[in-house]
Scaffold this motif. Structure first.
Motif, PDB file in Angstrom:
ATOM      1  N   ASP A 167       6.981   9.926  -1.002  1.00 29.38           N
ATOM      2  CA  ASP A 167       6.230   8.710  -1.288  1.00 29.38           C
ATOM      3  C   ASP A 167       6.290   7.819  -0.052  1.00 29.38           C
ATOM      4  O   ASP A 167       7.363   7.640   0.541  1.00 29.38           O
ATOM      5  CB  ASP A 167       6.824   7.974  -2.489  1.00 29.38           C
ATOM      6  CG  ASP A 167       6.549   8.695  -3.796  1.00 29.38           C
ATOM      7  OD1 ASP A 167       5.434   8.546  -4.310  1.00 29.38           O
ATOM      8  OD2 ASP A 167       7.443   9.419  -4.275  1.00 29.38           O
ATOM      9  N   VAL A 168       5.134   7.274   0.326  1.00 29.32           N
ATOM     10  CA  VAL A 168       5.023   6.455   1.532  1.00 29.32           C
ATOM     11  C   VAL A 168       4.545   5.061   1.133  1.00 29.32           C
ATOM     12  O   VAL A 168       3.617   4.929   0.338  1.00 29.32           O
ATOM     13  CB  VAL A 168       4.029   7.072   2.534  1.00 29.32           C
ATOM     14  CG1 VAL A 168       3.977   6.255   3.823  1.00 29.32           C
ATOM     15  CG2 VAL A 168       4.384   8.526   2.824  1.00 29.32           C
TER      16      VAL A 168
ATOM     17  N   TYR B  33       0.859  -1.194   0.000  1.00 28.58           N
ATOM     18  CA  TYR B  33       0.000   0.000   0.000  1.00 28.58           C
ATOM     19  C   TYR B  33       0.891   1.239   0.000  1.00 28.58           C
ATOM     20  O   TYR B  33       1.786   1.375   0.819  1.00 28.58           O
ATOM     21  CB  TYR B  33      -0.895  -0.007   1.232  1.00 28.58           C
ATOM     22  CG  TYR B  33      -1.832   1.187   1.321  1.00 28.58           C
ATOM     23  CD1 TYR B  33      -3.126   1.121   0.803  1.00 28.58           C
ATOM     24  CD2 TYR B  33      -1.414   2.372   1.912  1.00 28.58           C
ATOM     25  CE1 TYR B  33      -3.982   2.213   0.882  1.00 28.58           C
ATOM     26  CE2 TYR B  33      -2.260   3.468   1.996  1.00 28.58           C
ATOM     27  CZ  TYR B  33      -3.534   3.385   1.473  1.00 28.58           C
ATOM     28  OH  TYR B  33      -4.377   4.468   1.547  1.00 28.58           O
ATOM     29  N   ARG B  34       0.657   2.134  -0.938  1.00 31.97           N
ATOM     30  CA  ARG B  34       1.512   3.308  -1.042  1.00 31.97           C
ATOM     31  C   ARG B  34       0.736   4.527  -1.515  1.00 31.97           C
ATOM     32  O   ARG B  34      -0.341   4.409  -2.105  1.00 31.97           O
ATOM     33  CB  ARG B  34       2.687   3.034  -1.978  1.00 31.97           C
ATOM     34  CG  ARG B  34       2.296   2.698  -3.409  1.00 31.97           C
ATOM     35  CD  ARG B  34       3.556   2.424  -4.246  1.00 31.97           C
ATOM     36  NE  ARG B  34       4.412   3.605  -4.284  1.00 31.97           N
ATOM     37  CZ  ARG B  34       5.736   3.553  -4.377  1.00 31.97           C
ATOM     38  NH1 ARG B  34       6.358   2.388  -4.411  1.00 31.97           N
ATOM     39  NH2 ARG B  34       6.442   4.669  -4.440  1.00 31.97           N
ATOM     40  N   TYR B  35       1.293   5.679  -1.269  1.00 27.21           N
ATOM     41  CA  TYR B  35       0.710   6.930  -1.750  1.00 27.21           C
ATOM     42  C   TYR B  35       1.786   7.993  -1.838  1.00 27.21           C
ATOM     43  O   TYR B  35       2.845   7.879  -1.215  1.00 27.21           O
ATOM     44  CB  TYR B  35      -0.431   7.403  -0.836  1.00 27.21           C
ATOM     45  CG  TYR B  35      -0.067   7.592   0.617  1.00 27.21           C
ATOM     46  CD1 TYR B  35       0.472   8.780   1.095  1.00 27.21           C
ATOM     47  CD2 TYR B  35      -0.307   6.561   1.540  1.00 27.21           C
ATOM     48  CE1 TYR B  35       0.773   8.953   2.435  1.00 27.21           C
ATOM     49  CE2 TYR B  35       0.000   6.724   2.886  1.00 27.21           C
ATOM     50  CZ  TYR B  35       0.537   7.915   3.325  1.00 27.21           C
ATOM     51  OH  TYR B  35       0.843   8.085   4.651  1.00 27.21           O
ATOM     52  N   ARG B  36       1.514   8.992  -2.653  1.00 23.58           N
ATOM     53  CA  ARG B  36       2.372  10.178  -2.712  1.00 23.58           C
ATOM     54  C   ARG B  36       1.633  11.330  -2.045  1.00 23.58           C
ATOM     55  O   ARG B  36       0.449  11.557  -2.300  1.00 23.58           O
ATOM     56  CB  ARG B  36       2.723  10.553  -4.150  1.00 23.58           C
ATOM     57  CG  ARG B  36       3.300  11.954  -4.284  1.00 23.58           C
ATOM     58  CD  ARG B  36       4.056  12.174  -5.562  1.00 23.58           C
ATOM     59  NE  ARG B  36       5.368  11.516  -5.508  1.00 23.58           N
ATOM     60  CZ  ARG B  36       6.405  11.912  -6.242  1.00 23.58           C
ATOM     61  NH1 ARG B  36       6.292  12.920  -7.076  1.00 23.58           N
ATOM     62  NH2 ARG B  36       7.556  11.287  -6.158  1.00 23.58           N
TER      63      ARG B  36
ATOM     64  N   THR C 232      -1.141  16.515   6.408  1.00 23.61           N
ATOM     65  CA  THR C 232      -1.033  16.763   4.975  1.00 23.61           C
ATOM     66  C   THR C 232      -1.821  15.706   4.219  1.00 23.61           C
ATOM     67  O   THR C 232      -1.626  14.521   4.448  1.00 23.61           O
ATOM     68  CB  THR C 232       0.433  16.710   4.525  1.00 23.61           C
ATOM     69  OG1 THR C 232       1.187  17.637   5.316  1.00 23.61           O
ATOM     70  CG2 THR C 232       0.570  17.074   3.067  1.00 23.61           C
ATOM     71  N   PRO C 233      -2.750  16.085   3.317  1.00 21.47           N
ATOM     72  CA  PRO C 233      -3.536  15.082   2.598  1.00 21.47           C
ATOM     73  C   PRO C 233      -2.670  14.228   1.688  1.00 21.47           C
ATOM     74  O   PRO C 233      -1.636  14.669   1.202  1.00 21.47           O
ATOM     75  CB  PRO C 233      -4.523  15.935   1.786  1.00 21.47           C
ATOM     76  CG  PRO C 233      -3.834  17.252   1.627  1.00 21.47           C
ATOM     77  CD  PRO C 233      -3.052  17.453   2.888  1.00 21.47           C
ATOM     78  N   ALA C 234      -3.110  12.997   1.475  1.00 18.02           N
ATOM     79  CA  ALA C 234      -2.364  12.080   0.622  1.00 18.02           C
ATOM     80  C   ALA C 234      -3.170  11.740  -0.612  1.00 18.02           C
ATOM     81  O   ALA C 234      -4.394  11.728  -0.588  1.00 18.02           O
ATOM     82  CB  ALA C 234      -2.034  10.802   1.400  1.00 18.02           C
ATOM     83  N   VAL C 235      -2.491  11.478  -1.708  1.00 15.67           N
ATOM     84  CA  VAL C 235      -3.129  11.063  -2.946  1.00 15.67           C
ATOM     85  C   VAL C 235      -2.750   9.614  -3.208  1.00 15.67           C
ATOM     86  O   VAL C 235      -1.562   9.274  -3.243  1.00 15.67           O
ATOM     87  CB  VAL C 235      -2.677  11.958  -4.125  1.00 15.67           C
ATOM     88  CG1 VAL C 235      -3.250  11.439  -5.423  1.00 15.67           C
ATOM     89  CG2 VAL C 235      -3.117  13.391  -3.894  1.00 15.67           C
ATOM     90  N   THR C 236      -3.721   8.734  -3.349  1.00 14.61           N
ATOM     91  CA  THR C 236      -3.422   7.312  -3.515  1.00 14.61           C
ATOM     92  C   THR C 236      -3.708   6.804  -4.919  1.00 14.61           C
ATOM     93  O   THR C 236      -3.429   5.662  -5.228  1.00 14.61           O
ATOM     94  CB  THR C 236      -4.262   6.483  -2.532  1.00 14.61           C
ATOM     95  OG1 THR C 236      -5.652   6.749  -2.764  1.00 14.61           O
ATOM     96  CG2 THR C 236      -3.915   6.837  -1.099  1.00 14.61           C
ATOM     97  N   ASP C 237      -4.295   7.650  -5.765  1.00 17.25           N
ATOM     98  CA  ASP C 237      -4.715   7.160  -7.083  1.00 17.25           C
ATOM     99  C   ASP C 237      -3.928   7.820  -8.219  1.00 17.25           C
ATOM    100  O   ASP C 237      -4.454   8.082  -9.289  1.00 17.25           O
ATOM    101  CB  ASP C 237      -6.213   7.407  -7.294  1.00 17.25           C
ATOM    102  CG  ASP C 237      -6.589   8.878  -7.155  1.00 17.25           C
ATOM    103  OD1 ASP C 237      -5.716   9.661  -6.734  1.00 17.25           O
ATOM    104  OD2 ASP C 237      -7.737   9.221  -7.476  1.00 17.25           O
ATOM    105  N   GLN C 238      -2.652   8.089  -7.964  1.00 23.17           N
ATOM    106  CA  GLN C 238      -1.848   8.719  -9.007  1.00 23.17           C
ATOM    107  C   GLN C 238      -1.550   7.729 -10.124  1.00 23.17           C
ATOM    108  O   GLN C 238      -1.421   6.528  -9.899  1.00 23.17           O
ATOM    109  CB  GLN C 238      -0.535   9.230  -8.423  1.00 23.17           C
ATOM    110  CG  GLN C 238      -0.712  10.455  -7.533  1.00 23.17           C
ATOM    111  CD  GLN C 238       0.601  11.173  -7.351  1.00 23.17           C
ATOM    112  OE1 GLN C 238       1.650  10.632  -7.607  1.00 23.17           O
ATOM    113  NE2 GLN C 238       0.536  12.405  -6.903  1.00 23.17           N
ATOM    114  N   PRO C 239      -1.453   8.213 -11.360  1.00 24.91           N
ATOM    115  CA  PRO C 239      -1.104   7.323 -12.461  1.00 24.91           C
ATOM    116  C   PRO C 239       0.319   6.814 -12.329  1.00 24.91           C
ATOM    117  O   PRO C 239       1.149   7.411 -11.639  1.00 24.91           O
ATOM    118  CB  PRO C 239      -1.241   8.232 -13.697  1.00 24.91           C
ATOM    119  CG  PRO C 239      -1.045   9.624 -13.160  1.00 24.91           C
ATOM    120  CD  PRO C 239      -1.647   9.603 -11.787  1.00 24.91           C
TER     121      PRO C 239
END
Length: 343
Positions: A107-108, A13-16, A172-179
Motif C-alpha cells: 500500500d502506497v 492519496y493512496r493506492y494498493r 507494476t500497475p496500481a489500483v486506486t479504487d479498491q473498496p
C-alpha cells in the motif's frame, strides 16, 4: 501551476499495488552482496536456522527494492509538478522478519507534504503486508520535489539519453479504487521473539562504542547496487548527469549507505532480526571517482537503554572525506539477556 498547493491537496492519496512481490532466495543474496552484508542469515538456510528463522533472512533495508517499484506510479504519474526528486530522510519500522518465499503486498500513500526554505518535502509511506494480512514492515521515505527552476535545463535530455530501458513495461500497475477494507494488524513477531544476539543486554551501557569499520565503494559497486535495487537515477553512475545536477562527481546511493550501515550494526549485534526501527537523515554524500574508491567510515554508540524491555538505541555515524553522511541516524534494537536474572 502552484505545485505547493497541488501537492498539499494530494496528501492522503493512496493506492494498493495490483500484484505482490515474491522475495526470492537469490535476490536476497544479491542484495546482501550489494550492501556488503555477509551475515550468514542472509546467505544460507543453515545460517538463518541457527537464529531460529525458517528461511534465508532479507537484510534490514531489503524492502526498499519493493518501494522503488511501487512508488513509481506516484512519483511519475501523480506528482507531475516536479522534474526530479532528492532523497532526504528514510525510516524503516520492522514488525516481522522478511524471509525468502514471502509475498509482500504494498500500500502506497502520500502521507505528508511540508514546505521548508521554499522547497516541498514529500513523505511517502509504504505499508507491506504478507499473505496472512499482517503488517510486516512500514517505510517512510521523504524526498524534496525539484522543479525546472532548481536543476539544469539540459538534465532531462541527458537523463533520457542514459537511463535504462523498459521502465514503463516493468512498472507494476496500481489500483486506486479498491473498496474499504478492515485495517490490517501489525505483526508482533519482531517484538516478541527471543532475540539471539551475541551482545547481551546486561553487558552494555550508555556510551559504549561499536567497533569502527571502513567500507570502500567503487563505481562497480554503485552500478551493481543500481541494478539489484532498481534505482535508475544516473547521478550514481553518469558523470555528465551528476555535473548537471550540481554534484562534484558520481555519488553513492543514500540507500546503499544505509544498507551498509545496517550490516555494520547487525554484524556487531549478531541477529539482524533484532532491529525494530532504523531511521536516517541523508545530509551529505560519498563521492566515488572513476579510478579510485570512495571510503565510508562507520562508527556507533549506545545512546539509551530500557531495562524494562531490554532494548537499546544505537546512534550510527557515517563519514566520507570528513563529511557526515547522516545528519542523524538511529537504530532501535532488542537484545538477548541472561535468563537467570530477574525480569
Amino acid at each position: 501551476m502552484d505545485t505547493v498547493f497541488d501537492a498539499a491537496g494530494l496528501v492522503g492519496y493512496r493506492y494498493r499495488v495490483d500484484d505482490y512481490y515474491e522475495v526470492g532466495r537469490e535476490k536476497v543474496r544479491e542484495y546482501a552482496r550489494a550492501v556488503q552484508d555477509f551475515h550468514p542469515a542472509h546467505w544460507s538456510e543453515a545460517g538463518a536456522s541457527e537464529l531460529g528463522y525458517a528461511g534465508v533472512l532479507a537484510p534490514t533495508t531489503f524492502a526498499s527494492i519493493v518501494a522503488m517499484r511501487v512508488n513509481r506510479a506516484l512519483l511519475d504519474d501523480v506528482m507531475t509538478g516536479y522534474d526530479t526528486f532528492v532523497h532526504t530522510d528514510q525510516v524503516f519500522e520492522m514488525h516481522k522478519p522478511v524471509l525468502a518465499g514471502d509475498r509482500l503486498f504494498s500500500d502506497v500513500e502520500l502521507s505528508s507534504v511540508r514546505s521548508v526554505a521554499g522547497k516541498d518535502l514529500l513523505t511517502i509511506t509504504n505499508t507491506f503486508t504478507d499473505r496472512s494480512g499482517e503488517i510486516v514492515q512500514v517505510m517512510h521515505t521523504t524526498v524534496i520535489g525539484l522543479t525546472g527552476d532548481d536543476v539544469d535545463a539540459d538534465i532531462s535530455a541527458a537523463i533520457e539519453g542514459v537511463v535504462m530501458s523498459g521502465l514503463e513495461v516493468a512498472a507494476t500497475p496500481a489500483v486506486t479504487d479498491q473498496p474499504e477494507q478492515a485495517a490490517p494488524r501489525y505483526s508482533e513477531v519482531s517484538r516478541t521473539r527471543l532475540p539471539r544476539t551475541v551482545i547481551r543486554f546486561e553487558d552494555i551501557a550508555i556510551g559504549d562504542e561499536l567497533p569502527a569499520r571502513t567500507v570502500k565503494l567503487t563505481r562497480g559497486d554503485l552500478v551493481n547496487y543500481a541494478g539489484v535495487a532498481g534505482d535508475v537515477n544516473p547521478i550514481h553512475w553518469s558523470e555528465e548527469v551528476a555535473a548537471l545536477a550540481g554534484l562534484p562527481d558520481v555519488i553513492a546511493h543514500g540507500m546503499l549507505t544505509m544498507g551498509i550501515g545496517a550490516g555494520f550494526v547487525t554484524d556487531w549485534l549478531g541477529d539482524p532480526g533484532a532491529i525494530t526501527r532504523y531511521s536516517a537523515r541523508l545530509s551529505n554524500y560519498t563521492v566515488v571517482e572513476a579510478v579510485s574508491a570512495g571510503d565510508v567510515e562507520f562508527s556507533g554508540r549506545i545512546k539509551s537503554i530500557d531495562p524494562e524491555t531490554r532494548t537499546a538505541t544505537v546512534v550510527l555515524i557515517a563519514k566520507s572525506a570528513g563529511r557526515k553522511i547522516f545528519g542523524l541516524a538511529t537504530m532501535d534494537i532488542r537484545l538477548t539477556w541472561n535468563s537467570a536474572l530477574p525480569r
